[in-house]
Design a protein around this motif. Structure first.
Motif, PDB file in Angstrom:
ATOM      1  N   LEU A 168      -8.465  -2.324   1.881  1.00 12.11           N
ATOM      2  CA  LEU A 168      -8.142  -1.596   2.192  1.00 12.11           C
ATOM      3  C   LEU A 168      -6.620  -0.807   2.311  1.00 12.11           C
ATOM      4  CD1 LEU A 168      -9.477  -4.237   5.356  1.00 12.11           C
ATOM      5  CD2 LEU A 168     -10.261  -1.465   5.418  1.00 12.11           C
ATOM      6  N   SER A 169      -5.400  -2.393   2.238  1.00 10.05           N
ATOM      7  CA  SER A 169      -4.993  -1.455   1.548  1.00 10.05           C
ATOM      8  C   SER A 169      -4.353   0.209   0.827  1.00 10.05           C
ATOM      9  CB  SER A 169      -3.607  -3.355   1.308  1.00 10.05           C
ATOM     10  OG  SER A 169      -4.028  -3.164  -0.039  1.00 10.05           O
ATOM     11  N   LEU A 170      -5.464  -0.386   0.028  1.00 17.09           N
ATOM     12  CA  LEU A 170      -5.050   0.748  -0.672  1.00 17.09           C
ATOM     13  C   LEU A 170      -5.962   2.337  -0.442  1.00 17.09           C
ATOM     14  CD1 LEU A 170      -4.905   1.809  -4.141  1.00 17.09           C
ATOM     15  CD2 LEU A 170      -7.913   1.766  -4.035  1.00 17.09           C
ATOM     16  N   VAL A 171      -6.669   2.395   0.833  1.00 14.80           N
ATOM     17  CA  VAL A 171      -7.098   3.334   1.197  1.00 14.80           C
ATOM     18  C   VAL A 171      -6.188   3.648   2.413  1.00 14.80           C
ATOM     19  CG1 VAL A 171      -8.221   3.967   3.643  1.00 14.80           C
ATOM     20  CG2 VAL A 171      -9.941   2.591   1.240  1.00 14.80           C
ATOM     21  N   ILE A 172      -5.549   2.519   2.883  1.00 13.53           N
ATOM     22  CA  ILE A 172      -4.574   2.967   4.239  1.00 13.53           C
ATOM     23  C   ILE A 172      -3.609   3.968   3.285  1.00 13.53           C
ATOM     24  CG2 ILE A 172      -3.651   2.254   6.350  1.00 13.53           C
ATOM     25  CD1 ILE A 172      -4.985   0.074   6.292  1.00 13.53           C
ATOM     26  N   SER A 173      -3.030   3.046   2.840  1.00 11.88           N
ATOM     27  CA  SER A 173      -1.905   3.548   2.160  1.00 11.88           C
ATOM     28  C   SER A 173      -1.986   4.942   1.726  1.00 11.88           C
ATOM     29  CB  SER A 173      -0.548   2.752   0.360  1.00 11.88           C
ATOM     30  OG  SER A 173      -1.234   1.641   1.783  1.00 11.88           O
ATOM     31  N   THR A 174      -3.348   4.847   0.757  1.00 10.78           N
ATOM     32  CA  THR A 174      -3.703   6.542   0.523  1.00 10.78           C
ATOM     33  C   THR A 174      -2.874   7.775   0.823  1.00 10.78           C
ATOM     34  OG1 THR A 174      -4.817   5.465  -1.935  1.00 10.78           O
ATOM     35  CG2 THR A 174      -5.250   7.581  -1.051  1.00 10.78           C
ATOM     36  N   VAL A 175      -3.719   7.720   2.239  1.00 14.89           N
ATOM     37  CA  VAL A 175      -3.928   8.117   3.692  1.00 14.89           C
ATOM     38  C   VAL A 175      -2.531   8.794   4.383  1.00 14.89           C
ATOM     39  CG1 VAL A 175      -4.445   8.609   5.572  1.00 14.89           C
ATOM     40  CG2 VAL A 175      -6.477   7.518   4.779  1.00 14.89           C
ATOM     41  N   LEU A 176      -1.768   7.711   4.653  1.00  9.43           N
ATOM     42  CA  LEU A 176      -0.620   7.841   4.404  1.00  9.43           C
ATOM     43  C   LEU A 176       0.471   8.493   3.834  1.00  9.43           C
ATOM     44  CD1 LEU A 176       0.277   4.245   6.568  1.00  9.43           C
ATOM     45  CD2 LEU A 176       0.668   6.034   7.056  1.00  9.43           C
ATOM     46  N   TYR A 177      -0.072   7.997   2.079  1.00 13.99           N
ATOM     47  CA  TYR A 177       1.226   8.646   1.456  1.00 13.99           C
ATOM     48  C   TYR A 177       0.437  10.657   1.206  1.00 13.99           C
ATOM     49  CZ  TYR A 177       2.084   4.153  -0.740  1.00 13.99           C
ATOM     50  OH  TYR A 177       2.677   3.272  -1.454  1.00 13.99           O
ATOM     51  N   ILE A 178      -0.704  11.207   1.020  1.00 12.13           N
ATOM     52  CA  ILE A 178      -0.477  12.323   0.563  1.00 12.13           C
ATOM     53  C   ILE A 178      -0.374  13.062   2.304  1.00 12.13           C
ATOM     54  CG2 ILE A 178      -2.605  13.733   0.979  1.00 12.13           C
ATOM     55  CD1 ILE A 178      -4.704  11.602  -0.275  1.00 12.13           C
ATOM     56  N   LEU A 179      -0.295  12.159   3.523  1.00 14.15           N
ATOM     57  CA  LEU A 179      -0.135  12.907   4.764  1.00 14.15           C
ATOM     58  C   LEU A 179       1.542  13.198   5.036  1.00 14.15           C
ATOM     59  CD1 LEU A 179      -2.140  11.409   7.831  1.00 14.15           C
ATOM     60  CD2 LEU A 179      -2.565  13.736   6.840  1.00 14.15           C
ATOM     61  N   VAL A 180       2.204  12.080   4.084  1.00 16.66           N
ATOM     62  CA  VAL A 180       3.423  11.690   4.200  1.00 16.66           C
ATOM     63  C   VAL A 180       4.295  13.084   3.318  1.00 16.66           C
ATOM     64  CG1 VAL A 180       6.022  11.107   3.997  1.00 16.66           C
ATOM     65  CG2 VAL A 180       4.299   9.781   4.800  1.00 16.66           C
ATOM     66  N   ALA A 181       3.172  13.010   2.110  1.00 17.76           N
ATOM     67  CA  ALA A 181       4.143  14.017   1.205  1.00 17.76           C
ATOM     68  C   ALA A 181       3.944  15.196   1.449  1.00 17.76           C
ATOM     69  CB  ALA A 181       3.077  13.870  -0.245  1.00 17.76           C
ATOM     70  N   VAL A 182       2.863  15.493   2.491  1.00 15.27           N
ATOM     71  CA  VAL A 182       2.847  17.007   2.913  1.00 15.27           C
ATOM     72  C   VAL A 182       3.555  17.530   3.564  1.00 15.27           C
ATOM     73  CG1 VAL A 182       0.995  18.087   3.761  1.00 15.27           C
ATOM     74  CG2 VAL A 182      -0.106  16.917   1.935  1.00 15.27           C
ATOM     75  N   SER A 183       3.666  16.085   4.311  1.00 17.57           N
ATOM     76  CA  SER A 183       4.780  16.620   5.236  1.00 17.57           C
ATOM     77  C   SER A 183       6.046  17.078   5.130  1.00 17.57           C
ATOM     78  CB  SER A 183       5.208  15.316   6.992  1.00 17.57           C
ATOM     79  OG  SER A 183       5.554  15.551   7.387  1.00 17.57           O
ATOM     80  N   ALA A 184       6.278  16.137   3.876  1.00 21.26           N
ATOM     81  CA  ALA A 184       7.787  16.328   3.526  1.00 21.26           C
ATOM     82  C   ALA A 184       7.888  17.179   2.914  1.00 21.26           C
ATOM     83  CB  ALA A 184       7.953  15.240   2.453  1.00 21.26           C
ATOM     84  N   VAL A 185       6.969  17.924   2.161  1.00 18.45           N
ATOM     85  CA  VAL A 185       7.215  18.736   1.126  1.00 18.45           C
ATOM     86  C   VAL A 185       7.264  20.225   2.169  1.00 18.45           C
ATOM     87  CG1 VAL A 185       5.805  20.614  -0.829  1.00 18.45           C
ATOM     88  CG2 VAL A 185       6.627  18.307  -0.477  1.00 18.45           C
ATOM     89  N   SER A 186       6.827  20.451   3.001  1.00 21.62           N
ATOM     90  CA  SER A 186       6.597  21.587   3.856  1.00 21.62           C
ATOM     91  C   SER A 186       7.924  21.496   4.790  1.00 21.62           C
ATOM     92  CB  SER A 186       5.278  21.537   5.327  1.00 21.62           C
ATOM     93  OG  SER A 186       4.235  21.268   4.028  1.00 21.62           O
ATOM     94  N   ILE A 187       8.510  20.898   4.868  1.00 20.90           N
ATOM     95  CA  ILE A 187       9.219  20.883   5.914  1.00 20.90           C
ATOM     96  C   ILE A 187      11.056  20.803   5.201  1.00 20.90           C
ATOM     97  CG2 ILE A 187      11.265  19.670   7.418  1.00 20.90           C
ATOM     98  CD1 ILE A 187       8.477  18.068   8.164  1.00 20.90           C
TER      99      ILE A 187
END
Length: 366
Positions: A168-187
């Motif tokens: 569960l921790s792996l799945v939740i963190s993976t989703v958060l990591y991807i969303l944050v990475a995409v957001s940070a690079v976009s901004i």
């Protein structure tokens, strides 16, 4: 997956030692594997403490190293006070941390597909070599899941709970990591992120300048939370090795607070010393080398136990098998070995020095 299966078989602190010892019955090998893990965990704590120091310096102007040392000392005191108190701090910090990451991800959604913002998410200035080199560094963000198994002796029904917690921790963190990475690079863009001491603060400040200080405070909770967990895990590793008679009995002495206070103090001391290794990137990469080596032996342990203890009770079983043979464990060995090729000779030699010292400690004590 290998950790999940092994944790469903054995619920003991110093988990890597327990896994390899049951698989190969070679105490010297098991000690060195756990020694590498102890070193990697302590060094990773120093890395995140430096991250905390960067945000603290950004807000208050205090030197980064001084802030990192102060954090390690304060959190070591919390670790000594007790696991329940540490858990309360951990839960509070995690809620704040996830809230901050969700804010960053949500802000970025307004920039994805925006005609005024052009981002090529598949652009790699250094090609595939750059991707693998970056993976060698950023894999640091993916360690921590395996450290859960070292809380087994303080977890109810650990053999059933640990596999679920790992996945569960792996799945939740993976989703958060991807969303944050995409957001940070976009901004902000990768060029600015690569030189920032407080990257998430910079991302939020670009959109809402007045909210920058809030993001920095959230980042302080996030990094301090991680350091606390690492300090507790490292002390439990020393405790577990001591209980397995691989380190002096003093490391397993439990005080009135129910915590191994001497192990806690030693971890605090070593974590502060680890700050002298180098910059945050160098420390992170040194941690990753140790983790990849440990992963190789954990996967080997699973393969060995599938044949030496085929009837042992397993509440979870790693998927994708050919007969008894776990294919994901084989892939884990190959992938971890491949990643070791992407570190500098200096860091590899430093890791070999750590391993040699581990052998010396084992021989001296045994």
């Amino acid at each position: 997956m290998s950790y999940a299966e092994l944790s469903s078989m054995y619920s003991k602190d110093a988990a890597e030692y327990v896994y390899t010892n049951n698989a190969f019955r070679k105490p010297a090998l098991s000690f060195v594997v756990e020694w590498i893990m102890v070193f990697a965990v302590i060094v990773s704590g120093a890395t995140v403490a430096l991250g905390f120091g960067g945000y603290f310096s950004h807000i208050f102007g205090v030197p980064q190293i001084a802030a990192a040392i102060a954090l390690i000392v304060i959190l070591s005191i919390i670790s000594y006070i007790g696991i329940k108190e540490s858990a309360r701090f951990n839960v509070l910090s995690t809620i704040i941390e996830i809230s901050g990451l969700v804010i960053v991800a949500a802000i970025g959604m307004f920039f994805i597909g925006n005609a005024s913002v052009t981002v090529d998410f598949f652009y790699s200035p250094a090609g595939m070599a750059g991707i693998f080199s970056a993976t060698a560094v950023i894999f640091f963000a993916y360690i921590g899941f395996e450290e859960l198994v070292n809380f087994s002796e303080e977890t109810k029904n650990a053999k059933k709970i640990m596999p679920k917690a790992l996945l569960l921790s792996l799945v939740i963190s993976t989703v958060l990591y991807i969303l944050v990475a995409v957001s940070a690079v976009s901004i902000v863009g990768w060029e600015n992120l690569s030189t920032s001491k407080a990257p998430l603060t910079e991302v939020v400040a670009r959109v809402y300048p007045n909210a920058a200080i809030i993001m920095s405070i959230i980042a302080l909770f996030a990094t301090s939370n991680t350091v606390l967990v690492i300090l507790i895990v490292a002390s439990r590793l020393l405790y577990g090795l001591s209980c397995n008679h691989s380190l002096p009995a003093v490391c397993s002495v439990v005080g009135k607070r129910g915590t191994p206070y001497i192990a806690v103090f030693l971890v605090m001391l070593f974590s502060i010393l680890a700050l002298a290794v180098g910059g945050i990137k160098e420390i992170a990469m040194l941690t990753d080398i140790g983790i990849f080596i440990v992963y190789i032996f954990v996967n080997l342990s699973l393969i060995a136990l599938r044949y030496t203890q085929p009837k042992a009770k397993r509440l979870f079983k790693s998927p994708i098998n050919i007969g008894r043979f776990p294919m994901l464990a084989l892939f884990g060995i190959i992938a971890s070995s491949f990643m070791l090729l992407h570190f500098s000779v200096y860091l590899i030699l430093l890791e070999l020095t750590v391993i040699t010292i581990g052998f010396a400690v084992y021989l001296a004590y045994s």
